[in-house]
Design a protein around this motif. Sequence first.
Motif, mmCIF file in Angstrom:
data_model
loop_
_atom_site.group_PDB
_atom_site.id
_atom_site.type_symbol
_atom_site.label_atom_id
_atom_site.label_comp_id
_atom_site.label_asym_id
_atom_site.label_seq_id
_atom_site.Cartn_x
_atom_site.Cartn_y
_atom_site.Cartn_z
ATOM 1 N N VAL A 50 -1.750 7.035 8.120
ATOM 2 C CA VAL A 50 -2.826 6.065 8.280
ATOM 3 C C VAL A 50 -3.398 6.222 9.686
ATOM 4 N N GLU A 51 -4.703 6.123 9.823
ATOM 5 C CA GLU A 51 -5.356 6.158 11.113
ATOM 6 C C GLU A 51 -6.117 4.857 11.346
ATOM 7 N N THR A 79 0.852 -1.180 0.000
ATOM 8 C CA THR A 79 0.000 0.000 0.000
ATOM 9 C C THR A 79 0.891 1.235 0.000
ATOM 10 N N GLY A 110 -0.173 5.103 3.862
ATOM 11 C CA GLY A 110 -1.509 5.518 3.464
ATOM 12 C C GLY A 110 -1.655 5.789 1.982
ATOM 13 N N ASP A 111 -2.906 6.044 1.577
ATOM 14 C CA ASP A 111 -3.218 6.249 0.163
ATOM 15 C C ASP A 111 -2.896 7.661 -0.314
ATOM 16 N N THR A 125 -6.405 -1.077 -0.942
ATOM 17 C CA THR A 125 -5.937 0.238 -0.514
ATOM 18 C C THR A 125 -5.618 0.200 0.978
ATOM 19 N N SER A 164 -14.067 -6.270 0.168
ATOM 20 C CA SER A 164 -12.716 -5.797 0.493
ATOM 21 C C SER A 164 -11.665 -6.676 -0.177
ATOM 22 N N SER A 190 -7.016 -0.737 6.789
ATOM 23 C CA SER A 190 -7.359 -0.064 8.044
ATOM 24 C C SER A 190 -8.737 -0.483 8.538
ATOM 25 N N GLU A 191 -9.692 -0.585 7.611
ATOM 26 C CA GLU A 191 -11.048 -0.980 7.986
ATOM 27 C C GLU A 191 -11.045 -2.369 8.622
ATOM 28 N N ALA A 199 -6.946 2.141 3.024
ATOM 29 C CA ALA A 199 -8.247 2.298 3.686
ATOM 30 C C ALA A 199 -8.899 0.946 3.932
ATOM 31 N N GLU A 200 -8.768 0.020 2.983
ATOM 32 C CA GLU A 200 -9.352 -1.311 3.153
ATOM 33 C C GLU A 200 -8.642 -2.083 4.263
#
Length: 378
Positions: A376-377, A17, A59-60, A344, A325, A349-350, A346-347
């Motif tokens: 990234v969070e 990523t 992160g993205d 991604t 996902s 992280s989710e 985001a995926e």
Amino acid sequence: MAEITPIPLRELTTLRTGAAPERMLEAHTVPELIDALQQTWARGDEWFVLGGGSNLFAGDVPFDGTVIRVLTSGVEELPSPHEGRVRLRVQAGHSWDELVAYAVERGYAGIEAMSGIPGTVGGAPVQNIGAYGQEIQETLVEVELIDEDAIGPITVPAEELGLGFRTSVLKHHYGSAPDRRAVILSVTLDLAATGSEGRVIRGEQLRRALGLEDHAPVPLPWVRERILATRAAKGMLLDDADPDTHSAGSFFQNAIVSERVARSLPAECPRWPVEPDLDTVTVIPLAVYGGVMPTPIVREAEVKVSAAWLIEHAGIRKGFKLPRSRASVSTKHALALTNRGGATAAEVSELARFIQSRVHAEFGLLLQPEPVLVDVEL
């Protein structure tokens, strides 16, 4: 040192990523690395160094700063002040597993259980890497590093690095800055020169992993071969053809809890005692000594519990993924979050947040991420 067209971090990290940063430099020698760092600090850029990319979750959104690729390599053998041992000074960009192979081939013992761990030698003390009960802090003598905005490098003994369970004063923990902003240039290890005779394996965790029943010496190449096979079976050896290896290794740390908290968990949850510091020395200046020793502070013992067990028993099985996902738990190892192709940040992280929430709801523990997170969070 060379400034290059920035490469997307998804092409340089094992989790695959991350966008291309604003600026990227490459350093193939120590002088080039020092020059790259000092130039970056003089510019006032946000920055980080990138080795093997195996412990980074990017992160993205493009990183608004400079990424410095550490591509130095080389191993220098030095005499050890201890009989029957040898010292290796290794450049920060050298492959960690290539170093282990080098040591095993020459009969130098002390890091063989860490075979197959991806990444570079410079990143090893930052993370205080370990496997099967063996950690780099057991053999680490010193590092050469350069502090942010410093004029030049210095040598720092291992005891000043604050080494703990998968941590050091140099590590970027999630949600906080490192205690010391510095970059490792080289690492010096002190290893036992066992030759072809091998060594007696004493650590219980490693003995179980190797299936040992007696205490006869075993050859180092045999240990390395068995460890590599074990890691491969868990999807922990990098393989382009195997999506289970497209990960940052163990995404969550094993939890360190008090004995009281550990007793509240199911008895079948695997746990290991965290060794106490039995050599702690209390120093009282003579000017303030009144003839009475202070009452010792009794701290509750700590226990390490298996994050993989917690995840699986919170209902998250191997291979689990959220609907639509492209990120999933490894089909071989519950601790690894994998990129199945084009996922991604985001995926990922989710999925990580979902796992954290399930474990917290079931056991009251909040699992902490092990990789360094950039933009990234969770």
